[in-house]
Design a protein around this motif. Structure first.
Motif, PDB file in Angstrom:
ATOM      1  N   GLN A 290      59.598  40.571  38.877  1.00  0.00           N
ATOM      2  CA  GLN A 290      58.277  40.525  38.258  1.00  0.00           C
ATOM      3  C   GLN A 290      57.357  39.600  39.035  1.00  0.00           C
ATOM      4  O   GLN A 290      57.806  38.589  39.600  1.00  0.00           O
ATOM      5  CB  GLN A 290      58.354  39.991  36.811  1.00  0.00           C
ATOM      6  N   VAL A 291      56.053  39.930  39.041  1.00  0.00           N
ATOM      7  CA  VAL A 291      55.024  39.048  39.584  1.00  0.00           C
ATOM      8  C   VAL A 291      53.812  39.155  38.686  1.00  0.00           C
ATOM      9  O   VAL A 291      53.360  40.261  38.345  1.00  0.00           O
ATOM     10  CB  VAL A 291      54.631  39.431  41.030  1.00  0.00           C
ATOM     11  N   GLY A 292      53.248  38.011  38.291  1.00  0.00           N
ATOM     12  CA  GLY A 292      52.059  38.006  37.451  1.00  0.00           C
ATOM     13  C   GLY A 292      51.817  36.614  36.914  1.00  0.00           C
ATOM     14  O   GLY A 292      52.515  35.665  37.293  1.00  0.00           O
ATOM     15  N   ASN A 293      50.833  36.470  35.997  1.00  0.00           N
ATOM     16  CA  ASN A 293      50.637  35.165  35.369  1.00  0.00           C
ATOM     17  C   ASN A 293      51.410  35.113  34.051  1.00  0.00           C
ATOM     18  O   ASN A 293      51.991  36.103  33.620  1.00  0.00           O
ATOM     19  CB  ASN A 293      49.155  34.853  35.169  1.00  0.00           C
ATOM     20  N   HIS A 294      51.398  33.955  33.417  1.00  0.00           N
ATOM     21  CA  HIS A 294      52.211  33.758  32.213  1.00  0.00           C
ATOM     22  C   HIS A 294      51.834  34.732  31.105  1.00  0.00           C
ATOM     23  O   HIS A 294      52.719  35.370  30.504  1.00  0.00           O
ATOM     24  CB  HIS A 294      52.053  32.322  31.725  1.00  0.00           C
ATOM     25  N   ASP A 295      50.541  34.868  30.830  1.00  0.00           N
ATOM     26  CA  ASP A 295      50.101  35.728  29.719  1.00  0.00           C
ATOM     27  C   ASP A 295      50.508  37.175  29.957  1.00  0.00           C
ATOM     28  O   ASP A 295      50.877  37.888  29.006  1.00  0.00           O
ATOM     29  CB  ASP A 295      48.584  35.620  29.549  1.00  0.00           C
ATOM     30  N   GLU A 296      50.434  37.624  31.213  1.00  0.00           N
ATOM     31  CA  GLU A 296      50.803  39.017  31.516  1.00  0.00           C
ATOM     32  C   GLU A 296      52.304  39.230  31.358  1.00  0.00           C
ATOM     33  O   GLU A 296      52.745  40.212  30.746  1.00  0.00           O
ATOM     34  CB  GLU A 296      50.400  39.358  32.958  1.00  0.00           C
ATOM     35  N   LEU A 297      53.084  38.331  31.887  1.00  0.00           N
ATOM     36  CA  LEU A 297      54.528  38.540  31.909  1.00  0.00           C
ATOM     37  C   LEU A 297      55.171  38.391  30.540  1.00  0.00           C
ATOM     38  O   LEU A 297      56.137  39.085  30.219  1.00  0.00           O
ATOM     39  CB  LEU A 297      55.175  37.550  32.893  1.00  0.00           C
ATOM     40  N   VAL A 298      54.649  37.469  29.714  1.00  0.00           N
ATOM     41  CA  VAL A 298      55.288  37.205  28.427  1.00  0.00           C
ATOM     42  C   VAL A 298      55.039  38.344  27.435  1.00  0.00           C
ATOM     43  O   VAL A 298      55.730  38.457  26.410  1.00  0.00           O
ATOM     44  CB  VAL A 298      54.794  35.859  27.856  1.00  0.00           C
ATOM     45  N   LYS A 299      54.066  39.227  27.750  1.00  0.00           N
ATOM     46  CA  LYS A 299      53.785  40.356  26.856  1.00  0.00           C
ATOM     47  C   LYS A 299      54.873  41.427  26.923  1.00  0.00           C
ATOM     48  O   LYS A 299      55.072  42.177  25.979  1.00  0.00           O
ATOM     49  CB  LYS A 299      52.432  40.984  27.226  1.00  0.00           C
ATOM     50  N   ASP A 300      55.550  41.512  28.071  1.00  0.00           N
ATOM     51  CA  ASP A 300      56.583  42.537  28.245  1.00  0.00           C
ATOM     52  C   ASP A 300      57.890  42.043  27.623  1.00  0.00           C
ATOM     53  O   ASP A 300      58.628  41.262  28.220  1.00  0.00           O
ATOM     54  CB  ASP A 300      56.775  42.827  29.736  1.00  0.00           C
ATOM     55  N   GLU A 301      58.170  42.490  26.422  1.00  0.00           N
ATOM     56  CA  GLU A 301      59.329  41.989  25.687  1.00  0.00           C
ATOM     57  C   GLU A 301      60.661  42.434  26.283  1.00  0.00           C
ATOM     58  O   GLU A 301      61.712  41.927  25.917  1.00  0.00           O
ATOM     59  CB  GLU A 301      59.248  42.441  24.225  1.00  0.00           C
ATOM     60  N   LYS A 302      60.629  43.379  27.212  1.00  0.00           N
ATOM     61  CA  LYS A 302      61.859  43.844  27.841  1.00  0.00           C
ATOM     62  C   LYS A 302      62.087  43.181  29.210  1.00  0.00           C
ATOM     63  O   LYS A 302      63.070  43.489  29.880  1.00  0.00           O
ATOM     64  CB  LYS A 302      61.819  45.362  28.016  1.00  0.00           C
ATOM     65  N   SER A 303      61.179  42.301  29.582  1.00  0.00           N
ATOM     66  CA  SER A 303      61.239  41.723  30.932  1.00  0.00           C
ATOM     67  C   SER A 303      62.178  40.514  30.989  1.00  0.00           C
ATOM     68  O   SER A 303      62.516  39.914  29.973  1.00  0.00           O
ATOM     69  CB  SER A 303      59.847  41.298  31.388  1.00  0.00           C
ATOM     70  N   LYS A 304      62.564  40.152  32.201  1.00  0.00           N
ATOM     71  CA  LYS A 304      63.403  38.978  32.419  1.00  0.00           C
ATOM     72  C   LYS A 304      62.645  37.715  32.067  1.00  0.00           C
ATOM     73  O   LYS A 304      63.234  36.769  31.521  1.00  0.00           O
ATOM     74  CB  LYS A 304      63.861  38.925  33.895  1.00  0.00           C
ATOM     75  N   TYR A 305      61.370  37.694  32.386  1.00  0.00           N
ATOM     76  CA  TYR A 305      60.566  36.511  32.091  1.00  0.00           C
ATOM     77  C   TYR A 305      60.513  36.271  30.586  1.00  0.00           C
ATOM     78  O   TYR A 305      60.649  35.121  30.131  1.00  0.00           O
ATOM     79  CB  TYR A 305      59.159  36.659  32.651  1.00  0.00           C
ATOM     80  N   PHE A 306      60.302  37.317  29.809  1.00  0.00           N
ATOM     81  CA  PHE A 306      60.249  37.195  28.348  1.00  0.00           C
ATOM     82  C   PHE A 306      61.575  36.637  27.825  1.00  0.00           C
ATOM     83  O   PHE A 306      61.610  35.767  26.951  1.00  0.00           O
ATOM     84  CB  PHE A 306      59.963  38.560  27.723  1.00  0.00           C
ATOM     85  N   GLU A 307      62.696  37.132  28.404  1.00  0.00           N
ATOM     86  CA  GLU A 307      64.018  36.665  27.994  1.00  0.00           C
ATOM     87  C   GLU A 307      64.189  35.174  28.288  1.00  0.00           C
ATOM     88  O   GLU A 307      64.652  34.406  27.428  1.00  0.00           O
ATOM     89  CB  GLU A 307      65.092  37.462  28.747  1.00  0.00           C
ATOM     90  N   LEU A 308      63.783  34.752  29.485  1.00  0.00           N
ATOM     91  CA  LEU A 308      63.909  33.349  29.868  1.00  0.00           C
ATOM     92  C   LEU A 308      62.991  32.467  29.028  1.00  0.00           C
ATOM     93  O   LEU A 308      63.372  31.372  28.601  1.00  0.00           O
ATOM     94  CB  LEU A 308      63.580  33.175  31.358  1.00  0.00           C
ATOM     95  N   TRP A 309      61.774  32.941  28.819  1.00  0.00           N
ATOM     96  CA  TRP A 309      60.797  32.146  28.068  1.00  0.00           C
ATOM     97  C   TRP A 309      61.260  31.907  26.636  1.00  0.00           C
ATOM     98  O   TRP A 309      61.207  30.783  26.134  1.00  0.00           O
ATOM     99  CB  TRP A 309      59.428  32.839  28.090  1.00  0.00           C
ATOM    100  N   ASN A 310      61.721  32.947  25.995  1.00  0.00           N
ATOM    101  CA  ASN A 310      62.141  32.811  24.595  1.00  0.00           C
ATOM    102  C   ASN A 310      63.437  32.001  24.475  1.00  0.00           C
ATOM    103  O   ASN A 310      63.651  31.349  23.452  1.00  0.00           O
ATOM    104  CB  ASN A 310      62.326  34.202  23.969  1.00  0.00           C
ATOM    105  N   ALA A 311      64.258  32.035  25.515  1.00  0.00           N
ATOM    106  CA  ALA A 311      65.477  31.230  25.485  1.00  0.00           C
ATOM    107  C   ALA A 311      65.150  29.748  25.542  1.00  0.00           C
ATOM    108  O   ALA A 311      65.907  28.908  25.044  1.00  0.00           O
ATOM    109  CB  ALA A 311      66.379  31.607  26.665  1.00  0.00           C
TER     110      ALA A 311
END
Length: 609
Positions: free
Chosen positions: A582-603
């Motif tokens: 993934q590449v993007g800013n925080h607001d863009e990446l955290v919206k994708d609930e299936k993404s790796k970034y979302f998984e890491l952020w919520n953890a």
């Protein structure tokens, strides 16, 4: 290095290195050895002349002249020896440090991959072990120079002064053994005996060195293990009972002193054998000289001269033979050193200067970059492609082992891509001058080092750093409050290793110093690899709050598995198992609930809410 390189070639190469690294020391060592060896011959020769005069014409004028020459000559030679020896002593310590600096300088300039290569590290440890424990290697060669020169000068001078003994004959007639001694060819017997003695001595010396060599090879592995363990020994080792294992290892190594005692026995055994052979030869020659006196071929004073010079000749030959055996034995350590210095460097260092642009429009791009670490088949990075511009704040996130630090090592040219290219303004970064390219990066890696120098020296990396700039960088890095507590300010020494007034810093405080060091360099790119890993939450927040003030208009790259840093960044690159997912800013990446970034952020969200 060529494995078939001869013993002679290794020794010659070693001396070439010595004359390259410490030429003044080598020059004065040779001059000192020559002077110190020649001076004793002068009183021996003059004493023989005086005794001959006393046993013949006994001319008062000639005796006075000989005595004056002896006294004045010895005084002049003593003054010359003093001057030369002072020069030699002055350069002695410098030579030792020069060799250490040469190796350190080579290490600093060598290909970075070798610094992480366990085989190269093992080779380096072996070299240091042998040098420190036995003085072997290039140090052995350096201090063997004096013995070598002394032996050669002894042999040449003694032979020159002794030559007349074998060619001088009496015109009178004799019978039996005296008749033989009076013949010019009688010296052949002495020559044969000397050659035979030299041959036997060389064989015994080489056997002795070979046996000692085998003994030291047996203890080298234990010494290496102990040194490696002791270098990493710490509180955790003590608490977890590792000290018992270390003690057992240390005892097992010191029990190997029996090997050293055995080596001493071998040396004594062969040494006695050599001394007996030398003594028998000396007795034979002394009888030969006595026979020459009986035939009136030489005078009484010559007896003292020839006995002294032949004794020095035999000693010189014996010492030279032992030295040759020692140097042949030492070549295995020289080979280790040259194996280290001969490590191939296939880097393309580039020649292009970094473009200076007033608009600060620079762009870094990764194009299908893949990388395998040397001697592995595992892809640390695979087909990574993205770009960012100067002035941006880039966060590189991912789980441990995802390839974050590897990406930065490629960017800063510590490694080169296995596949793909990295470009700066469209040009492959390999084409830029290596040193100039690296000068545009200030990097704080996870394994940074703080040295036992002053805070000023650690931050400025200089003995003449800009004090005001150092203080400013320390304050920006969050070290300001700690600095106010220190009576000596930025001149405070880190650790008590060299200064009892030194201070011990926590890991977090050391990390702040490392960040200050990166800021002091004032490079266009600031790269912080896990910059807050050792900081408490309050200190971490302090660093991030000052983030923009610290980097200003520079490009900042954060490597972190703590996603709090992502809030401060313009762009986030998410790595997973060596791939850019993934590449993007925080607001863009955290919206994708299936993404790796979302998984890491919520953890980790509990730590940020």
């Amino acid at each position: 290095m060529n494995k078939k390189e001869s013993n002679f070639s290794l020794i010659v190469r070693g001396y070439k290195l010595l004359f390259k690294v410490c030429p003044k020391f080598m020059k004065w060592q040779i001059i000192s050895s020559i002077i110190n060896t020649l001076i004793p011959f002068f009183p021996i020769y003059m004493s023989a002349m005086i005794i001959n005069e006393l046993s013949s014409s006994k001319s008062p004028e000639r005796l006075l002249t000989l005595v004056l020459i002896t006294v004045i000559g010895f005084l002049v030679l003593s003054i010359i020896r003093k001057i030369v020896n002072v020069q030699y002593s002055l350069h002695n310590n410098y030579a030792y440090h020069s060799l250490s600096y040469y190796m350190l300088d080579y290490q600093n300039k060598m290909k970075y991959t070798y610094l992480e290569d366990p085989d190269v590290e093992k080779l380096k440890v072996q070299i240091y072990n042998y040098q420190n424990a036995t003085g072997a290697g290039i140090n052995k060669l350096m201090y063997a120079t004096s013995v070598l020169v002394t032996s050669i000068v002894n042999i040449i001078t003694s032979f020159s002064l002794t030559l007349s003994l074998f060619i001088t004959t009496s015109k009178e007639s004799y019978s039996g053994i005296l008749n033989f001694i009076n013949k010019p060819y009688s010296f052949i017997i002495v020559l044969v005996m000397m050659i035979l003695t030299i041959t036997i001595s060389m064989i015994l010396s080489l056997k002795c060195q070979k046996k000692i060599n085998n003994l030291y090879q047996e203890i080298e592995r234990g010494n290496t293990m102990l040194m490696n363990v002791m270098s990493t020994y710490g509180y955790s080792s003590y608490i977890n009972g590792m000290n018992e294992v270390i003690t057992d290892l240390e005892v097992s190594v010191f029990e190997r002193d029996s090997f050293i005692k055995e080596a001493d026995k071998i040396s004594i055994k062969y040494g006695i054998s050599l001394k007996i052979i030398e003594t028998l030869l000396t007795v034979l020659i002394m009888l030969y000289i006595a026979g020459k006196i009986c035939t009136k071929s030489i005078m009484i004073g010559d007896y003292m001269l020839y006995v002294a010079t032949i004794t020095k000749l035999i000693t010189g030959v014996s010492t030279l033979i032992n030295l040759i055996g020692s140097l042949v034995y030492n070549n295995q350590f020289l080979k280790l050193l040259f194996d280290y210095y001969d490590l191939p460097d296939d880097r393309y260092l580039g020649t292009l200067p970094i473009e200076k642009r007033s608009d600060n429009e620079y762009e870094i791009e990764f194009k299908n970059v893949s990388f395998k670490y040397p001697k592995t088949d595992f892809w640390a990075l695979k087909n990574v492609s993205f770009k960012f511009k100067i002035g941006e704040r880039l966060a590189i996130v991912g789980m441990n082992g995802s390839g974050k630090t590897t990406l930065i090592k490629l960017l800063s040219r510590l490694y080169e891509p296995t596949e793909g290219v990295i470009t700066l303004n469209g040009i492959d970064i390999k084409k830029y001058d290596y040193d100039e390219y690296q000068s545009i990066f200030s990097v704080v890696f996870q394994d940074f080092h703080i040295f036992a120098f002053s805070i000023n020296d650690n931050v400025s990396c200089s003995l003449n750093g800009d004090r005001d700039k150092v203080i400013k960088c320390l304050e920006q890095a969050g070290f300001g409050e700690k600095l106010k507590e220190l009576p000596n300010g930025i001149e405070t020494i880190i650790t008590k290793l060299y200064d009892n007034d030194g201070i011990e810093l926590s890991m977090g405080e050391k990390q702040k110093l490392a960040i200050a060091r990166a800021l002091y360099k004032d490079a266009p790119f600031v790269v912080l690899d896990e910059p807050t890993a050792s900081l408490d939450p309050i200190s971490e927040q302090e660093v991030y709050n000052k983030f923009n003030e610290m980097v200003k208009d520079k490009t900042a790259i954060y490597i972190s598995h703590r996603l709090s840093s992502c809030r401060f960044c313009d762009k986030i690159a998410v790595l997973h198992e060596g791939k850019l997912v993934q590449v993007g800013n925080h607001d863009e990446l955290v919206k994708d609930e299936k993404s790796k970034y979302f998984e890491l952020w919520n953890a980790q969200a509990q730590y940020y809410n």
